[in-house]
Design a protein around this motif. Structure first.
Motif, PDB file in Angstrom:
ATOM      1  N   SER A 169       0.840  -1.189   0.000  1.00 44.38           N
ATOM      2  CA  SER A 169       0.000   0.000   0.000  1.00 44.38           C
ATOM      3  C   SER A 169       0.878   1.242   0.000  1.00 44.38           C
ATOM      4  CB  SER A 169      -0.903   0.010   1.237  1.00 44.38           C
ATOM      5  OG  SER A 169      -0.126   0.249   2.404  1.00 44.38           O
ATOM      6  N   ARG A 170       0.307   2.359  -0.400  1.00 43.67           N
ATOM      7  CA  ARG A 170       1.085   3.607  -0.420  1.00 43.67           C
ATOM      8  C   ARG A 170       1.575   3.961   0.977  1.00 43.67           C
ATOM      9  NH1 ARG A 170      -2.746   4.065  -4.375  1.00 43.67           N
ATOM     10  NH2 ARG A 170      -2.017   4.799  -6.433  1.00 43.67           N
ATOM     11  N   TRP A 171       0.764   3.711   1.989  1.00 44.05           N
ATOM     12  CA  TRP A 171       1.185   4.023   3.353  1.00 44.05           C
ATOM     13  C   TRP A 171       2.326   3.119   3.790  1.00 44.05           C
ATOM     14  CZ3 TRP A 171       0.344   8.411   5.466  1.00 44.05           C
ATOM     15  CH2 TRP A 171      -0.806   9.146   5.163  1.00 44.05           C
ATOM     16  N   ARG A 172       2.242   1.832   3.395  1.00 45.28           N
ATOM     17  CA  ARG A 172       3.331   0.934   3.751  1.00 45.28           C
ATOM     18  C   ARG A 172       4.622   1.338   3.045  1.00 45.28           C
ATOM     19  NH1 ARG A 172       2.994  -5.558   3.996  1.00 45.28           N
ATOM     20  NH2 ARG A 172       2.489  -5.024   6.143  1.00 45.28           N
ATOM     21  N   GLU A 173       4.534   1.709   1.779  1.00 49.80           N
ATOM     22  CA  GLU A 173       5.738   2.127   1.054  1.00 49.80           C
ATOM     23  C   GLU A 173       6.316   3.406   1.658  1.00 49.80           C
ATOM     24  OE1 GLU A 173       6.465  -0.361  -0.406  1.00 49.80           O
ATOM     25  OE2 GLU A 173       5.731  -0.565  -2.458  1.00 49.80           O
ATOM     26  N   LEU A 174       5.433   4.322   2.088  1.00 51.63           N
ATOM     27  CA  LEU A 174       5.915   5.531   2.756  1.00 51.63           C
ATOM     28  C   LEU A 174       6.614   5.176   4.063  1.00 51.63           C
ATOM     29  CD1 LEU A 174       6.033   8.611   2.717  1.00 51.63           C
ATOM     30  CD2 LEU A 174       3.835   8.634   3.928  1.00 51.63           C
ATOM     31  N   GLY A 175       6.077   4.189   4.772  1.00 52.55           N
ATOM     32  CA  GLY A 175       6.723   3.732   5.997  1.00 52.55           C
ATOM     33  C   GLY A 175       8.093   3.145   5.737  1.00 52.55           C
ATOM     34  N   THR A 176       8.223   2.430   4.613  1.00 56.60           N
ATOM     35  CA  THR A 176       9.527   1.876   4.242  1.00 56.60           C
ATOM     36  C   THR A 176      10.542   2.987   3.994  1.00 56.60           C
ATOM     37  OG1 THR A 176       8.539  -0.105   3.271  1.00 56.60           O
ATOM     38  CG2 THR A 176      10.754   0.490   2.530  1.00 56.60           C
ATOM     39  N   TRP A 204      10.494   5.925   5.208  1.00 60.18           N
ATOM     40  CA  TRP A 204      10.807   6.535   6.508  1.00 60.18           C
ATOM     41  C   TRP A 204      11.839   5.699   7.263  1.00 60.18           C
ATOM     42  CZ3 TRP A 204      10.837  10.685   9.349  1.00 60.18           C
ATOM     43  CH2 TRP A 204      10.976  10.582  10.741  1.00 60.18           C
TER      44      TRP A 204
END
Length: 274
Positions: A44-51, A53
């Motif tokens: 998900s976009r949020w998971r990729e953003l977390g990566t 980070w």
């Protein structure tokens, strides 16, 4: 001779079928080990953003710690080498000699060869740093580091092991050591980093590898001069002389004042011993 038949798509066998249970197992695997989901295809976009980070956090932690390390040498090698063995003691002595030349010694921070390199520098009164990584086995921080940085990803760790070093000492090791050595060699080949010396130690162990490196040059898969990027020796004094000639003198390294940490930014220096 005719070429064997090569179908466009391999025949699917019953054991290769994907059912709902296999999908659920994969989802559970990713939830239990979120760091591995980075290599599990799109998220998900949020998971990729977390990566992104977490990658940034890895780099910021390491940059803050090693900014004050001064010129360094990285020692690569197996986590499984036992104290008192030939290659452990060789790495320990090389760590001490690097410290005497004024280098900070950086390793992966774990046991085995990494411990030996850190230990040699520590006992010689030099600076010793470990770039550690969380693993389910083998890896634990050795007690001979002045500063340890715990990394989340292998690729961020490898970047840091290369970024601050003017030379690389490769002791006997396994797949991880090969990966580190050849990535460093590739960075030098492609001029992503300067022509820093790579010293390969453990001639009985590495001789088949060097034979293959020369075979690659003969076959034209690497440049004819590329094997010369590796200095192959078991002699400590030869290795020290190579460091002096191709790291200290080539890059005009000399003792100088290191950057000072700023307390207001929460920075800590790496104290010199002795």
């Amino acid at each position: 001779m005719t070429a064997p038949h090569c179908p466009d798509q391999p025949e699917e066998k019953p054991e290769h079928a994907i059912d709902q249970e296999a999908i659920n197992q994969e989802l559970a695997f990713e939830l239990e080990h979120p760091e591995r989901s980075m290599l599990s295809g799109p998220g998900s976009r949020w998971r990729e953003l977390g990566t992104i980070w977490r990658v940034a956090v890895d780099f910021v932690k390491a940059f803050r710690a090693l900014h004050f390390a001064g010129p360094a040498v990285t020692i690569f090698g197996s986590a499984r080498t036992k104290p008192g063995t030939t290659y452990y003691e060789m790495a320990r002595e090389m760590g001490a000699e690097c410290a005497k030349l004024g280098f900070t010694v950086i390793t992966g921070g774990g046991p085995g060869i990494m411990e030996a390199g850190n230990r040699g520098a520590y006992e010689a009164g030099g600076r010793s740093i470990g770039i550690n990584i969380e693993l389910p086995f083998e890896q634990h921080e050795n007690p001979y580091v002045d500063r340890s940085v715990n990394m989340y990803y292998f690729f961020t760790r490898k970047t840091i092991l290369v970024k601050y070093s003017y030379a690389f000492i490769v002791m006997p090791g396994g797949a991880g050591t090969l990966d580190e050595m050849f990535e460093t060699m590739t960075l030098i080949q492609t001029r992503k980093i300067r022509n820093f010396p790579i010293i390969l130690m453990g001639k009985d162990y590495w001789q088949p590898l060097m034979d293959f490196v020369y075979r690659m040059a003969e076959e034209g898969t690497i440049s004819p001069d590329d094997p010369e990027l590796i200095f192959f020796t078991d002699d400590i004094q030869e290795a020290v002389a190579h460091l002096q000639r191709h790291a200290v003198r080539q890059f005009n390294l000399r003792k100088k004042f290191l950057p000072q940490p700023k307390t207001i930014l929460g920075e800590r220096g790496i104290p010199a011993k002795g």
